[in-house]
Design a protein around this motif. Structure first.
Motif, PDB file in Angstrom:
ATOM      1  N   ARG A 124      11.638  11.642   1.619  1.00 40.70           N
ATOM      2  CA  ARG A 124      11.962  11.494   3.022  1.00 40.70           C
ATOM      3  C   ARG A 124      11.741  12.783   3.821  1.00 40.70           C
ATOM      4  O   ARG A 124      11.618  12.738   5.047  1.00 40.70           O
ATOM      5  CB  ARG A 124      13.408  11.006   3.165  1.00 40.70           C
ATOM      6  N   ALA A 125      11.679  13.931   3.128  1.00 41.95           N
ATOM      7  CA  ALA A 125      11.475  15.188   3.859  1.00 41.95           C
ATOM      8  C   ALA A 125      10.124  15.173   4.617  1.00 41.95           C
ATOM      9  O   ALA A 125      10.121  15.332   5.843  1.00 41.95           O
ATOM     10  CB  ALA A 125      11.566  16.381   2.908  1.00 41.95           C
ATOM     11  N   SER A 141      15.119   9.792  -1.919  1.00 39.66           N
ATOM     12  CA  SER A 141      15.952  10.030  -0.747  1.00 39.66           C
ATOM     13  C   SER A 141      15.671  11.386  -0.099  1.00 39.66           C
ATOM     14  O   SER A 141      15.636  11.493   1.112  1.00 39.66           O
ATOM     15  CB  SER A 141      17.422   9.932  -1.152  1.00 39.66           C
ATOM     16  N   HIS A 142      15.505  12.388  -0.951  1.00 34.72           N
ATOM     17  CA  HIS A 142      15.411  13.736  -0.426  1.00 34.72           C
ATOM     18  C   HIS A 142      13.988  14.278  -0.354  1.00 34.72           C
ATOM     19  O   HIS A 142      13.598  14.852   0.658  1.00 34.72           O
ATOM     20  CB  HIS A 142      16.279  14.693  -1.256  1.00 34.72           C
ATOM     21  N   ALA A 193      15.836   8.026  -7.506  1.00 37.79           N
ATOM     22  CA  ALA A 193      16.400   7.626  -6.223  1.00 37.79           C
ATOM     23  C   ALA A 193      16.674   8.849  -5.351  1.00 37.79           C
ATOM     24  O   ALA A 193      16.437   8.837  -4.140  1.00 37.79           O
ATOM     25  CB  ALA A 193      17.688   6.839  -6.461  1.00 37.79           C
ATOM     26  N   TRP A 194      17.187   9.880  -6.022  1.00 39.86           N
ATOM     27  CA  TRP A 194      17.479  11.113  -5.271  1.00 39.86           C
ATOM     28  C   TRP A 194      16.181  11.703  -4.700  1.00 39.86           C
ATOM     29  O   TRP A 194      16.120  12.126  -3.562  1.00 39.86           O
ATOM     30  CB  TRP A 194      18.159  12.110  -6.197  1.00 39.86           C
TER      31      TRP A 194
END
Lengths: 140, 468
Positions: free
Chosen positions: B412-413, B408-409, B404-405
């Protein structure tokens, strides 16, 4: 140009820095922007320029090398110029927990997800929390 | 020389009647003597008196009748002789105490009559030793009183019956147990309160009883008010001719208590012997005094194999000190509860046990520490399995959080970069960035995104494989 406000864009992604700087300028705000690639660079800038009679608005990414956004928040907590610093978190993270964590820092006034747009930048500048700081800011 | 002999000498050859009267006196088996009512002096004495009292004839003839009496009796003698002196003729009788030559005091029945010897007033005395009779009479009375006391004070109902089974006497307990008073007995027959089993005809039973057959056992007894009790009935015929005794003990309450006790024992047995828990009684040193049958199915150990042994010998060495320290507190606290500990079963394997120990040393019915133990091995193993399972899920969650991290990171970057570049291009003003460069950045961001997605899929596959 408004000498009373400096905006620090802090992000390790150069493209993202270019885009946010461009969109910010297109939003009509007339002020200096300073580009930093991580929290350390931003901290060094503030340490160096803390004597300036100005307010520093920091658009802060979270995940960065050298010093990430959380570390930056921790580092400026004891700085004498802290009252002059306002922070808007700008992150790719979508978790509510990240948002809650960010607002635990008193200087954080907003949390925005990347990428910023022209409209987003206008909402930030025009928000109630920043109104007093941007009295002299000229919006197009 | 005796009075009779003196009289014989004075008259020359004695008359036949004189001989007869002499023999009646001299040869009488009862002690006899004659004394002078004025001087109390013994004038003559027969052989039976000499034999019985121990004085020889000469001694007797030198004595007064006062010397035959214990000192305390003398006033009574003086009074009796005084009365004799006042009468010309008089037969008297009474019981007195006499004293033999050896000091022995005896009870005597004295019968006497006034006689005149040569004109002098004397009294002929016949003494009958009734010491033994009085003693036996005293014993008889004491015995009677004793039996009367038993009769009246025993807790059992005692009813006396005649040959027809009619009640003639009853004791106090009968009043209490059966509700009958002595005045109720007219016409009351034993069959009025004794409920014979239907298969038994009373006439036959009673006839056999009178012939010596014992009649006893538990029987239903009807009280005067009609209520029924259970009585233990015992009887004996002809305790005296024509008198028969029936003894009834009210066992209603005892039987009820016995039934309750049996029920209680059954419950206890069900709980202790057949329950899922291991029940044991230990002394304060931890030695087994009793172990329930449930020991066999729970631990695979015969109960008798544990009795006399010390419980701590079966406890795992790593757990022993903790359990022992807790057990020693049983003297201060009536009850203790152990943490789970390991106890070796009959196969040498350790079972997980929890025990509640209650100090009942002061209870004479128990006389020890009651240990109620439960085998929780399955629960412990399941808890361990659950712990392992939880750890696996925790790791999976960590991996999922990592995904998930990453989503998210890392995902999404490049995605946000793409979105920003598209926004920039859509405005038609790239802010000085060449369009080719912007498109190149879009391409590289898309490639980066593709790479990241591949990594996520690969990691998700790994998590799934680990779980399987």
């Amino acid at each position: 140009m408004n000498d009373g406000l400096k905006i620090l864009l802090v992000d390790d992604d150069k493209v993202m820095l270019f885009l946010h700087d461009t969109f910010l300028k297109r939003s009509g705000i007339a002020c200096d922007t300073v580009l930093c690639y991580n929290g350390r660079e931003a901290l060094d800038y503030l340490d160096t320029n803390q004597a300036l009679e100005t307010t520093f608005l920091v658009l802060l990414d979270i995940n960065m090398p050298v010093m990430n956004g959380w570390e930056f928040l921790g580092a400026i907590r004891d700085k004498p110029y802290l009252p002059k610093v306002l922070i808007v978190m700008v992150s790719s993270a979508t978790e509510e927990s990240e948002k809650a964590r960010a607002f635990a820092f008193g200087q954080v006034i907003d949390y925005q997800q990347k990428p910023l747009t022209v409209d987003t930048c206008r909402r930030i500048i025009g928000s109630d929390k920043l109104r007093g700081f941007f009295d002299n800011v000229v919006l197009k | 020389m005796s009075i009779a002999k003196q009289e014989g000498l004075e008259n020359g050859k004695p008359q036949a009647s004189e001989v007869m009267y002499h023999d009646l006196f001299e040869l009488n088996p009862q002690p006899m003597w004659v004394y002078d009512v004025e001087t109390y002096a013994i004038l003559d004495v027969n052989e039976a008196a000499v034999r019985h009292y121990g004085f020889d004839r000469e001694e007797f003839l030198n004595m007064t009748i006062l010397m035959l009496r214990p000192e305390t009796e003398i006033p009574e003698v003086l009074h009796a002789v005084k009365i004799v002196r006042e009468h010309e003729r008089m037969f008297s009788s009474g019981t007195y105490k006499h004293q033999k030559k050896n000091g022995e005091v005896i009870d005597v029945l004295i019968q006497s009559n006034i006689v005149y010897i040569n004109g002098a007033k004397a009294e002929l005395v016949l003494s009958t030793d009734i010491t033994s009779w009085i003693a036996s009479e005293r014993e008889r009375r004491a015995s009677e009183e004793k039996f009367k006391a038993i009769f009246d004070n025993t807790s059992d109902a005692i009813v006396l019956c005649d040959d027809q089974g009619r009640c003639t006497d009853l004791n106090d307990a009968t009043r209490r147990i059966l509700g009958y008073e002595i005045g109720d007995l007219g016409g009351v027959c034993i069959t009025d309160f004794l409920l014979m089993p239907e298969e038994m005809a009373f006439d036959v039973v009673w006839k056999n009883f009178l012939n010596g057959e014992i009649l006893n056992g538990l029987m239903k007894i009807r009280r005067k008010d009609g209520t029924l009790i259970t009585g233990s009935f015992n009887s004996k015929s002809n305790i005296l001719p024509g008198l028969h005794m029936c003894v009834i003990t009210d066992v209603t309450e005892r039987l009820e208590k016995k039934r309750e006790l049996m029920a209680s024992e059954r419950r206890f047995k069900a709980l202790v012997q057949e329950g899922a828990d291991l029940i044991a009684i230990l002394d304060e040193q931890g030695n087994y005094k009793f172990v329930s049958e449930s020991c066999r199915p729970i631990l695979g150990i015969e109960p008798d194999d544990l009795v006399g042994k010390n419980a701590f010998d079966w406890i795992h060495p790593d757990d022993r000190q903790a359990v022992l320290a807790l057990f020693l507190k049983i003297r201060e606290h009536r009850q203790i509860r152990t943490e789970p500990f390991r106890f070796m079963d009959g196969f040498g394997e350790y079972r997980w046990i929890v025990t509640i120990a209650t100090n009942m040393t002061d209870d004479p019915a128990v006389g020890g520490v009651v240990a109620n133990s439960r085998d929780i091995t399955d629960a412990v193993l399941k808890a361990r399995d659950l712990e392992v399972s939880n750890e696996r899920y925790r790791k999976q969650n960590e991996q999922l959080r990592e995904i998930a991290w990453t989503q998210s990171h890392v995902v999404r970057a490049p995605l946000t970069r793409l979105m920003g570049l598209v926004d920039l291009l859509q405005t038609g003003d790239t802010g000085g960035m060449p369009v080719d460069m912007a498109l190149g950045l879009i391409r590289s961001s898309a490639d980066e995104l593709d790479e990241v997605i591949r990594k996520i899929v690969s990691k998700a596959d790994k998590v799934q494989n680990d779980d399987e």
